[in-house]
Design a protein around this motif. Structure first.
Motif, PDB file in Angstrom:
ATOM      1  N   ASP A  79       0.842  -1.183   0.000  1.00 54.46           N
ATOM      2  CA  ASP A  79       0.000   0.000   0.000  1.00 54.46           C
ATOM      3  C   ASP A  79       0.885   1.242   0.000  1.00 54.46           C
ATOM      4  N   GLU A  80       0.413   2.283  -0.671  1.00 55.93           N
ATOM      5  CA  GLU A  80       1.198   3.500  -0.829  1.00 55.93           C
ATOM      6  C   GLU A  80       1.605   4.096   0.517  1.00 55.93           C
ATOM      7  N   ASP A  81       0.725   4.019   1.504  1.00 56.60           N
ATOM      8  CA  ASP A  81       1.044   4.639   2.788  1.00 56.60           C
ATOM      9  C   ASP A  81       2.145   3.920   3.544  1.00 56.60           C
ATOM     10  N   LEU A  82       2.503   2.704   3.097  1.00 56.30           N
ATOM     11  CA  LEU A  82       3.591   1.964   3.735  1.00 56.30           C
ATOM     12  C   LEU A  82       4.963   2.312   3.163  1.00 56.30           C
ATOM     13  N   VAL A  83       4.998   2.974   2.021  1.00 53.01           N
ATOM     14  CA  VAL A  83       6.280   3.247   1.359  1.00 53.01           C
ATOM     15  C   VAL A  83       7.261   3.996   2.271  1.00 53.01           C
ATOM     16  N   PRO A  84       6.864   5.070   2.970  1.00 52.27           N
ATOM     17  CA  PRO A  84       7.835   5.737   3.844  1.00 52.27           C
ATOM     18  C   PRO A  84       8.425   4.819   4.915  1.00 52.27           C
ATOM     19  N   SER A  85       7.612   3.973   5.514  1.00 53.78           N
ATOM     20  CA  SER A  85       8.126   3.073   6.541  1.00 53.78           C
ATOM     21  C   SER A  85       9.027   1.998   5.954  1.00 53.78           C
ATOM     22  N   LEU A  86       8.702   1.526   4.759  1.00 49.28           N
ATOM     23  CA  LEU A  86       9.589   0.568   4.094  1.00 49.28           C
ATOM     24  C   LEU A  86      10.924   1.219   3.755  1.00 49.28           C
TER      25      LEU A  86
ATOM     26  N   ASP B 170       9.255  14.158   7.391  1.00 48.96           N
ATOM     27  CA  ASP B 170       8.338  15.282   7.561  1.00 48.96           C
ATOM     28  C   ASP B 170       8.379  16.253   6.383  1.00 48.96           C
ATOM     29  N   LEU B 171       9.055  15.853   5.311  1.00 51.31           N
ATOM     30  CA  LEU B 171       9.053  16.641   4.081  1.00 51.31           C
ATOM     31  C   LEU B 171       9.243  15.690   2.907  1.00 51.31           C
ATOM     32  N   GLU B 172       8.437  15.885   1.866  1.00 53.79           N
ATOM     33  CA  GLU B 172       8.569  15.088   0.642  1.00 53.79           C
ATOM     34  C   GLU B 172       8.773  16.032  -0.532  1.00 53.79           C
ATOM     35  N   LEU B 173       9.769  15.710  -1.365  1.00 55.77           N
ATOM     36  CA  LEU B 173      10.099  16.537  -2.521  1.00 55.77           C
ATOM     37  C   LEU B 173      10.353  15.662  -3.737  1.00 55.77           C
ATOM     38  N   PRO B 174      10.212  16.224  -4.933  1.00 49.34           N
ATOM     39  CA  PRO B 174      10.661  15.501  -6.127  1.00 49.34           C
ATOM     40  C   PRO B 174      12.181  15.320  -6.083  1.00 49.34           C
ATOM     41  N   LEU B 175      12.647  14.223  -6.631  1.00 44.09           N
ATOM     42  CA  LEU B 175      14.086  13.989  -6.682  1.00 44.09           C
ATOM     43  C   LEU B 175      14.815  15.137  -7.369  1.00 44.09           C
TER      44      LEU B 175
ATOM     45  N   GLU C  29      14.469  18.108  -6.927  1.00 42.34           N
ATOM     46  CA  GLU C  29      14.720  19.161  -5.950  1.00 42.34           C
ATOM     47  C   GLU C  29      15.615  18.671  -4.812  1.00 42.34           C
ATOM     48  N   VAL C  30      16.511  17.763  -5.134  1.00 35.93           N
ATOM     49  CA  VAL C  30      17.379  17.174  -4.117  1.00 35.93           C
ATOM     50  C   VAL C  30      18.239  18.230  -3.416  1.00 35.93           C
ATOM     51  N   ALA C  31      18.641  19.279  -4.121  1.00 33.71           N
ATOM     52  CA  ALA C  31      19.442  20.327  -3.490  1.00 33.71           C
ATOM     53  C   ALA C  31      18.673  20.988  -2.349  1.00 33.71           C
ATOM     54  N   GLU C  32      17.378  21.221  -2.561  1.00 37.85           N
ATOM     55  CA  GLU C  32      16.540  21.798  -1.505  1.00 37.85           C
ATOM     56  C   GLU C  32      16.375  20.811  -0.351  1.00 37.85           C
ATOM     57  N   ALA C  33      16.335  19.514  -0.659  1.00 39.64           N
ATOM     58  CA  ALA C  33      16.233  18.505   0.397  1.00 39.64           C
ATOM     59  C   ALA C  33      17.435  18.581   1.340  1.00 39.64           C
ATOM     60  N   TYR C  34      18.621  18.708   0.765  1.00 41.40           N
ATOM     61  CA  TYR C  34      19.828  18.839   1.590  1.00 41.40           C
ATOM     62  C   TYR C  34      19.785  20.127   2.414  1.00 41.40           C
ATOM     63  N   ALA C  35      19.400  21.216   1.784  1.00 41.19           N
ATOM     64  CA  ALA C  35      19.357  22.496   2.496  1.00 41.19           C
ATOM     65  C   ALA C  35      18.362  22.435   3.653  1.00 41.19           C
ATOM     66  N   ALA C  36      17.212  21.800   3.431  1.00 48.14           N
ATOM     67  CA  ALA C  36      16.183  21.721   4.470  1.00 48.14           C
ATOM     68  C   ALA C  36      16.675  20.933   5.670  1.00 48.14           C
TER      69      ALA C  36
ATOM     70  N   ASP D 103      19.928  20.395   6.419  1.00 46.93           N
ATOM     71  CA  ASP D 103      21.071  21.117   6.982  1.00 46.93           C
ATOM     72  C   ASP D 103      20.613  22.252   7.888  1.00 46.93           C
ATOM     73  N   GLU D 104      19.544  22.925   7.494  1.00 46.41           N
ATOM     74  CA  GLU D 104      19.021  24.074   8.253  1.00 46.41           C
ATOM     75  C   GLU D 104      17.983  23.669   9.288  1.00 46.41           C
ATOM     76  N   ARG D 105      17.805  22.372   9.476  1.00 49.05           N
ATOM     77  CA  ARG D 105      16.860  21.820  10.457  1.00 49.05           C
ATOM     78  C   ARG D 105      15.421  22.252  10.190  1.00 49.05           C
ATOM     79  N   ARG D 106      15.124  22.498   8.923  1.00 51.31           N
ATOM     80  CA  ARG D 106      13.731  22.732   8.540  1.00 51.31           C
ATOM     81  C   ARG D 106      13.002  21.423   8.316  1.00 51.31           C
ATOM     82  N   ALA D 107      13.751  20.335   8.298  1.00 48.32           N
ATOM     83  CA  ALA D 107      13.165  19.003   8.135  1.00 48.32           C
ATOM     84  C   ALA D 107      13.988  18.005   8.935  1.00 48.32           C
ATOM     85  N   THR D 108      13.306  17.015   9.493  1.00 57.40           N
ATOM     86  CA  THR D 108      14.002  15.926  10.190  1.00 57.40           C
ATOM     87  C   THR D 108      14.612  14.974   9.173  1.00 57.40           C
ATOM     88  N   LYS D 109      13.803  14.579   8.175  1.00 59.35           N
ATOM     89  CA  LYS D 109      14.277  13.684   7.121  1.00 59.35           C
ATOM     90  C   LYS D 109      13.401  13.881   5.900  1.00 59.35           C
ATOM     91  N   VAL D 110      14.044  13.955   4.734  1.00 61.65           N
ATOM     92  CA  VAL D 110      13.327  14.268   3.500  1.00 61.65           C
ATOM     93  C   VAL D 110      13.207  13.042   2.618  1.00 61.65           C
TER      94      VAL D 110
END
Length: 337
Positions: A134-141, A310-315, A317-324, A326-333
Motif C-alpha cells: 500500500d502507498e502509505d507503507l512506502v515511507p516506513s519501508l 516530515d518533508l517530501e520533494l521531487p528527486l 529538488e534534491v538540493a533543496e532537500a539537503y538544504a532543508a 542542513d538548516e533543520r527545517r526538516a528531520t528527514k526528506v
C-alpha cells in the motif's frame, strides 16, 4: 537517467547520469520508487568530510526490480524490494555471524538518490514484499533501508530489554528510530533527549516516556535526577560528534552499556569508561540481519518508522532537500523520482 551528484560543501546537483546495467550475474537493477537524504550525507554537504571529486550520493532506497543477473534467484522483475544501505552476499562467514555491514564481498552503492540503481549481491541484499505494498507503507519501508535498522542496532547493541531505563542522545531520524526500537524491545522507560518540539512529538508517538530538552552537563544532570542519581542503564548515541559522545558517557550509570551508531566525528574517553565499568558496543548497522523481522513488523502495521519523514520533494529538488535538513527545517526528506 538523472540522479544527485555532490561536488563539495553545499553543492549537490541533479544531473544526467548513465543508466545502470547488469555487470555481474549477481546484480539487479531497480527503478527507484523512493529515496531520501541521510544525516550522514550531511557530513559531506557541510564540508566536514572531504569531497575530492564530483560523486553520486545516497544510500537509502525502495524500488521495483527491472533487471536481474542470471545468478539471481530470490527476486524477479516486477518485485517491490527494499535493501540495506550497504550490499552483502548473506553467505560469507562474516554474514553468517550476523555482521552483514562487514561482508567479505560487500560494499556501497554508486549513489541511490537516482532514478535507477544497480544493486550488487542482489540475493543477499534485497527483500521483496508480498505483492505491491500500500502507498502509505512506502515511507516506513524506506526507513528500513537505514534509519530504522540503525536505531534497532543501537538498541540491540546496548542490550535494551524489559526493566531497562534507556536514554537516547540525538533526535534525528536515527535517534527517533532508536526510541521506537527501545519501546519495541520492552524498555521500561525511554528518555528522548530533544529540544525540538516537532521531534519531541514523534518521540512521544513512538512511545518515549520522558523528554529531556537540556543538553551537555544540564542534560546529564536531568537524566541523573530521573534515575536515582546514577544515570540510565543504557544510553544510545545516535549523533557521532564528540559532544554527543561525552554526553552519552556521562549520562550512563556505572556498569551500564552504551549503544553507539553515530558516524564518529569525535573520540570517547575509554579510560573513564574503564574505571566506571561502562561498556560500549555498536558500529555500522548490519541491516540484513534485522530486515526480515522489521519488514514483517511494518507490513503488519505494528511499527510506522516512516513518521520520521516530515518533508517530501521531487528527486529533481534534491538540493533543496539537503538544504532543508542542513538548516533543520526538516528531520528527514523523502524523495520521489
Amino acid at each position: 537517467m538523472h540522479g544527485a551528484v555532490i561536488y563539495g560543501k553545499g553543492d549537490v546537483r541533479f544531473e544526467e547520469r548513465d543508466d545502470p546495467t547488469i555487470s555481474e550475474p549477481t546484480d539487479a537493477v531497480i527503478r527507484t520508487v523512493a529515496a531520501c537524504v541521510c544525516g550522514s550525507d550531511l557530513w559531506r554537504y557541510r564540508g566536514i568530510a572531504e569531497v575530492k571529486k564530483p560523486t553520486p550520493i545516497g544510500h537509502e532506497y525502495v524500488g521495483i526490480v527491472e533487471q536481474v543477473g542470471e545468478a539471481v534467484t530470490s527476486v524477479e522483475v516486477g518485485d517491490f524490494v527494499v535493501g540495506g544501505f550497504t550490499y552483502s552476499d548473506n553467505t560469507c562467514p562474516v554474514c553468517r555471524k550476523g555482521a552483514h555491514a562487514n561482508c567479505q564481498n560487500g560494499g556501497g552503492y554508486d549513489g541511490c538518490q537516482a532514478e535507477k540503481i544497480r544493486i550488487p549481491q542482489a540475493d543477499g541484499t534485497l527483500l521483496a514484499t508480498p505483492g505491491q505494498p500500500d502507498e502509505d507503507l512506502v515511507p516506513s519501508l524506506l526507513a528500513l533501508s537505514d534509519v530504522m535498522c540503525t536505531g534497532w542496532h543501537a538498541a540491540v547493541s546496548g542490550g535494551v530489554g524489559p526493566g531497562k531505563t534507556v536514554a537516547v542522545v540525538g533526535d534525528g531520524a536515527v535517534g527517533l528510530s532508536a526510541v521506537l526500537a527501545s519501546v519495541q524491545l520492552g524498555a521500561e522507560r525511554v528518555i528522548a533527549m530533544s529540544r525540538h518540539a516537532d521531534r519531541q512529538k514523534i518521540a512521544r508517538d513512538f512511545g518515549a516516556t520522558d523528554i529531556v530538552a537540556e543538553r551537555g552537563d544540564e542534560g546529564v544532570a536531568k537524566i541523573r535526577e530521573m534515575t536515582e542519581g546514577i544515570g540510565a542503564d543504557v544510553v544510545l548515541e545516535c549523533v557521532g560528534t564528540e559532544d554527543a559522545r561525552s554526553q552519552a558517557v556521562a549520562a550512563l550509570r556505572p556498569g551500564g552499556m552504551m549503544g553507539v551508531v553515530g558516524v564518529p566525528h569525535g573520540g570517547i574517553d575509554i579510560e573513564q569508561m574503564f574505571w566506571d565499568n561502562k561498556g560500549i558496543h555498536g558500529g555500522v548497522a548490519p541491516v540484513r540481519a534485522y530486515l526480515e523481522q522489521l519488514l514483517a513488523m511494518v507490513l503488519e502495521r505494528r511499527i510506522t518508522p516512516g513518521e520520521v519523514f516530515d518533508l517530501e520533494l521531487p528527486l529533481s529538488e534534491v538540493a533543496e532537500a539537503y538544504a532543508a535538513m542542513d538548516e533543520r527545517r526538516a528531520t528527514k526528506v523523502l524523495l520521489r523520482p
